[in-house]
Structures are given as structure tokens and as C-alpha cells.
Design an enzyme around this catalytic site. Sequence first.
Site, short mmCIF file in Angstrom:
data_model
loop_
_atom_site.label_atom_id
_atom_site.label_comp_id
_atom_site.label_asym_id
_atom_site.label_seq_id
_atom_site.Cartn_x
_atom_site.Cartn_y
_atom_site.Cartn_z
N SER A 139 92.32 86.92 16.16
CA SER A 139 92.68 88.35 16.10
C SER A 139 94.20 88.45 16.22
CB SER A 139 92.03 89.09 17.28
OG SER A 139 92.59 90.38 17.42
N TYR A 152 90.35 89.36 26.35
CA TYR A 152 90.21 89.30 24.89
C TYR A 152 91.45 88.66 24.26
CZ TYR A 152 89.16 90.62 20.10
OH TYR A 152 88.90 90.56 18.75
N1 LIG Z 1 86.31 94.33 14.04
C1 LIG Z 1 87.56 94.11 14.37
O1 LIG Z 1 88.40 95.05 14.36
C2 LIG Z 1 88.04 92.73 14.73
C3 LIG Z 1 89.42 92.52 14.85
C4 LIG Z 1 89.88 91.25 15.17
C5 LIG Z 1 88.99 90.22 15.36
N2 LIG Z 1 87.64 90.45 15.25
C6 LIG Z 1 86.74 89.33 15.47
O2 LIG Z 1 85.86 89.23 14.37
C7 LIG Z 1 84.64 88.63 14.80
C8 LIG Z 1 83.47 89.47 14.30
O3 LIG Z 1 83.54 90.72 14.95
P1 LIG Z 1 82.89 92.07 14.36
O4 LIG Z 1 83.91 93.13 14.53
O5 LIG Z 1 82.29 91.79 13.05
O6 LIG Z 1 81.79 92.35 15.49
P2 LIG Z 1 80.21 92.61 15.42
O7 LIG Z 1 79.83 93.47 14.28
O8 LIG Z 1 79.84 93.01 16.81
O9 LIG Z 1 79.64 91.15 15.12
C9 LIG Z 1 79.72 90.13 16.07
C10 LIG Z 1 78.82 89.01 15.60
O10 LIG Z 1 78.94 87.92 16.54
C11 LIG Z 1 77.62 87.52 16.89
N3 LIG Z 1 77.63 86.94 18.23
C12 LIG Z 1 78.16 87.47 19.36
N4 LIG Z 1 77.91 86.65 20.40
C13 LIG Z 1 77.19 85.61 19.90
C14 LIG Z 1 76.63 84.45 20.47
N5 LIG Z 1 76.73 84.20 21.78
N6 LIG Z 1 75.97 83.58 19.67
C15 LIG Z 1 75.85 83.82 18.34
N7 LIG Z 1 76.36 84.90 17.75
C16 LIG Z 1 77.03 85.79 18.52
C17 LIG Z 1 76.77 88.77 16.77
O11 LIG Z 1 75.42 88.43 16.49
P3 LIG Z 1 74.19 88.49 17.52
O12 LIG Z 1 74.45 89.60 18.49
O13 LIG Z 1 73.01 88.73 16.61
O14 LIG Z 1 74.15 87.15 18.16
C18 LIG Z 1 77.37 89.42 15.54
O15 LIG Z 1 76.79 88.89 14.38
C19 LIG Z 1 84.72 88.51 16.32
O16 LIG Z 1 85.11 87.21 16.68
C20 LIG Z 1 85.82 89.51 16.67
O17 LIG Z 1 86.47 89.21 17.88
C21 LIG Z 1 87.14 91.69 14.93
#
Ligand SMILES: NC(=O)c1ccc[n+]([C@@H]2O[C@H](COP(=O)([O-])OP(=O)(O)OC[C@H]3O[C@@H](n4cnc5c(N)ncnc54)[C@H](OP(=O)(O)O)[C@@H]3O)[C@@H](O)[C@H]2O)c1
Length: 254
Positions: A139, A152
Site C-alpha cells: 500500500s 497497518y
Molecule cells: N482497497 C484499498 O483501498 C487498498 C489500498 C491499498 C492496499 N490494499 C490492499 O489490497 C489487498 C486487498 O484488499 P481489498 O481492498 O480488496 O479488501 P477486501 O475486499 O476486504 O478483500 C480482502 C481479501 O483478503 C482475503 N483475506 C483476508 N484475510 C485472509 C486470510 N487470513 N486468509 C486468506 N484470505 C484472507 C479476504 O478473503 P476471505 O475473507 O474470504 O478470507 C478477501 O478476499 C489487501 O492486502 C489490502 O491491504 C487495499
Amino acid sequence: MMPKTVLITGASSGIGRALALEYAKGGAKVALVARRRELLDAVAEEVRALGGEPLVLPADVTKSETVHKAVCDAIVAFGGLDLVIANAGVGGTKHVKDTSWAFSEQMIDANVNGAIATLLAAVPHMVARGSGQLVGVSSIAGLRALPNSAVYSASKAALSTFLEATRIDLRSSGVKVTDIQPGFVTTPATDKNNFKMPFKWPVEKAATVIVKRLQRAPSVIAFPWPLVTALRIARLLPDAVYDRLVGAADPRGL
Ligand SMILES: NC(=O)c1ccc[n+]([C@@H]2O[C@H](COP(=O)([O-])OP(=O)(O)OC[C@H]3O[C@@H](n4cnc5c(N)ncnc54)[C@H](OP(=O)(O)O)[C@@H]3O)[C@@H](O)[C@H]2O)c1
């Protein structure tokens, strides 16, 4: 070159799901890893409808042996893996005075240990083949600490440093390493945020840009540029100046 075989963690939702659909459009075999099986099954249907070949591998990335098995199962089923994306992670802001050890432990377990376990499981296979791509989704919050994000920001800085060191170690192996540093992207994770998220991108745009740029295997993919530029400049600022600027933007500090 577009990969033919891909494994994505966190594929049940948000960025991971959108990446899976994008690779499916190119006809890739896509291994889908996350904990919620019913959501993975639904994404698998979408992958198939777009022309991809899905493989559902439910796993909790915080259990290293489980994610190791998922990576090995994908290698066997697909006859190899061209690309592994350690995307699974959890978000959440909290003032440090409200941050418990349990909150910190689960976030570090998912964002740092989970990503490292995923990528380490693929290293021997890719090194033996002399090709492949290892990708982590960190991130821009790892570029410089943000308010109410002690754990985070720390988790994402740790992942970025792991990816950088991995890239250096594997520089002559034929295996490429990329650190994806997104700004705000619309997903179920950010839907929970009740603060302003400047330059927020739709998840489909983020996935299209990531897939396109990953074909050149750069060391870092960071977006959107105004936020990235601001944080890169912020890295050069003395602490006192940075603290004052961040404090003005977020008055909740004690
Ligand atoms: N959205 C943003 O603005 C943003 C910005 C910077 C970075 N990111 C990063 O991008 C990545 C994806 O985030 P997102 O925004 O798409 O969030 P999201 O929609 O909440 O998706 C998170 C995913 O991670 C999985 N996950 C979480 N804990 C897990 C575990 N212990 N084992 C296996 N799977 C797990 C969840 O699946 P299950 O719950 O089904 O396991 C889900 O598929 C993350 O690393 C986040 O920090 C996001």
C-alpha cells in the site's frame, strides 16, 4: 507477456477478485485462494464465464502450512505457476491508544506473515524453472506512516521491504518481483471507511492497470500518481515538518 497460470490470494473479494476476472479474460488458469469458499465458488463461475479456468483453493493465509499446500496444489493442477499474487490482507484504522495486541497480531499475521508464506511457497518452484513472477499487494500507506494506522502502515512497510529484498536475492534467477502499492480503491474494505479517501479508484480500473503494468514486471506499481508523488516527497521531509503537516490534516492526535 500475459501469464497462463496465476494464483491470487484474497480472490474472494475486492482487488483480488477483480484481478482474477481480468486474468480470466486472457484465458488464464486462475487459482483462487481465500477463506470464504462460497464467495470463491461464485468468483470461479465468473472466471469460467469469461473464458478462464478456475481452481478454488480455500485457505487461511495466516496458517502457513495451509497456504503452502494451496500453492503446491495449484502447481500440480496447472503444471506450474507463472504468477503468484499475495494480495490477501486486512485493513482498518485505529488510534494507537485504542490498538490492542489482538488487533495488531491478526493484521500482521494476514498482511505480513500471510503474504510472506504465500510467496515463499512459490520461490523454490520458480527458481527451479528459472522464470515466474512474485507479486505482493502492499500500500502507499507503507511509504510513510499515516495517522491512526500504526499497525497497518507498519505491516505494509514490512511487506514492501520483504519484496525489495526478495527482488535483490532473485535478481539473477529469472524470477521477477513486483510490489503493488495502491492508494484508495473501492472495495468492501474501504466501504467501511468513514473518512475522505482522495483520488479513490474503481476496483476494475485498479485491476486493469495492475494487469497491464505487471506484463513489464517493474519493481513497483504505485497509484494514483498525485498521492504517490505527495508521499514520495513526504519521505524526504524532516520528521518535525512531516508530523506538523499530518497533524494539520488529521487533528485527532493526542
Ligand atoms: N482497497 C484499498 O483501498 C487498498 C489500498 C491499498 C492496499 N490494499 C490492499 O489490497 C489487498 C486487498 O484488499 P481489498 O481492498 O480488496 O479488501 P477486501 O475486499 O476486504 O478483500 C480482502 C481479501 O483478503 C482475503 N483475506 C483476508 N484475510 C485472509 C486470510 N487470513 N486468509 C486468506 N484470505 C484472507 C479476504 O478473503 P476471505 O475473507 O474470504 O478470507 C478477501 O478476499 C489487501 O492486502 C489490502 O491491504 C487495499
